[in-house]
Design an enzyme around this catalytic site. Structure first.
Site, PDB file in Angstrom:
ATOM      1  N   VAL A  20     -10.250   1.527  34.196  1.00  0.00           N
ATOM      2  CA  VAL A  20     -10.869   1.224  32.910  1.00  0.00           C
ATOM      3  C   VAL A  20     -10.028   0.184  32.160  1.00  0.00           C
ATOM      4  O   VAL A  20      -8.860   0.454  31.845  1.00  0.00           O
ATOM      5  CB  VAL A  20     -11.026   2.490  32.043  1.00  0.00           C
ATOM      6  N   ASP A  21     -10.626  -0.955  31.877  1.00  0.00           N
ATOM      7  CA  ASP A  21      -9.953  -2.004  31.109  1.00  0.00           C
ATOM      8  C   ASP A  21     -10.989  -2.654  30.200  1.00  0.00           C
ATOM      9  O   ASP A  21     -11.519  -3.733  30.491  1.00  0.00           O
ATOM     10  CB  ASP A  21      -9.326  -3.031  32.056  1.00  0.00           C
ATOM     11  N   LEU A  22     -11.293  -1.987  29.098  1.00  0.00           N
ATOM     12  CA  LEU A  22     -12.396  -2.372  28.221  1.00  0.00           C
ATOM     13  C   LEU A  22     -11.866  -2.794  26.859  1.00  0.00           C
ATOM     14  O   LEU A  22     -11.454  -1.952  26.053  1.00  0.00           O
ATOM     15  CB  LEU A  22     -13.362  -1.194  28.049  1.00  0.00           C
TER      16      LEU A  22
END
Length: 251
Positions: free
Chosen positions: A131-133
């Protein structure tokens, strides 16, 4: 949607969302390298999961495609599913950052990651989720609710591993960490803060994991030999950063 812009300096190409804040980077002469330290640490699920045919990884938030390119090159048994809401990010990853087109091992889905993790279609589907949001403001993850992290838990198989990029020097850090811990029953480890104030969290689903650190170190050396990831610093950093993990890994 945020505008997608680029800059270059010292042989590095950077991705921006209309501001000077960096959303991703690529060394132009080595496009398959994972250039940023926190991005490298997002691959830490390799310490705990053996890649094998049929394994699936979900990447929530594409950026420059650094993780996707790396997995596509070094993990040929793995199928990657990329989830990215902004179509311009998908286009730029392919045209400016050398991400391959979709094939039998790579699918790209243009949708909201928050909706993706809630879909019953993907329940228990992925061995690892990354997850890299972040949005243009870049002051904390753009998806951070307990509901979102419970969705991440639900789309993971057991055993499964989640890695999340957090921004340490902002109020969002405590909020995200609390919600990750609640969603994953406190089975969470942290990397030490990197030089750019990013902290990568690792969360686990499935049976309890116990291992001697020397065995994890041996695994790290194998990964470094195969991929050139700087894993030699990972084990010492994780064991020091997390309480009750000094003598052995138990989570």
């Amino acid at each position: 949607m945020e505008p997608v812009t680029f800059s270059e300096s010292g042989g590095i190409r950077y991705l921006h969302f209309g501001t000077e804040l960096i959303q991703g980077a690529m060394r132009i002469r080595d496009p398959n390298e994972i250039y940023l330290e926190y991005n490298q640490q997002m691959m830490a699920w390799l310490l705990f999961l053996e890649t094998k045919p049929g394994m699936r990884v979900a990447q929530l938030g594409l950026g420059t495609g650094a993780l996707t390119k790396f997995t596509h090159l070094h993990c040929p048994a793995v199928k990657s599913t990329v989830v990215e809401l902004n179509p311009a990010v998908i286009v730029s990853a392919r045209s400016m950052f050398s991400m391959p087109d979709d094939d039998r091992r790579l699918e790209t889905i243009q949708t909201d990651a928050k909706a993706f993790v809630k879909s019953s279609k993907y329940k228990n589907s992925f061995d690892a989720v990354q997850v890299d949001l972040y949005d243009a403001i870049c002051d904390g993850p753009s998806a951070s609710s307990l509901e979102f992290y419970k969705g991440c838990y639900n789309i993971l198989k057991a055993p499964g591993v989640l890695t999340v990029n957090l921004f340490s020097r902002h109020k969002s850090f405590d909020i995200n960490l609390k919600n990750i811990c609640e969603a994953f029953d406190n089975r969470v480890l942290l990397f030490p803060e990197s030089h750019d104030c990013n902290v990568v969290a690792i969360a686990f689903k499935g049976p309890k994991l116990e291992a001697e650190w020397r065995d994890v170190s041996a695994r790290a050396k194998l990964i470094k030999a195969k991929t050139d990831l700087p894993t030699h610093q990972w084990v010492s950093g994780i064991s020091r950063e997390n309480v009750r993990q000094e003598s052995k890994l138990s989570i």
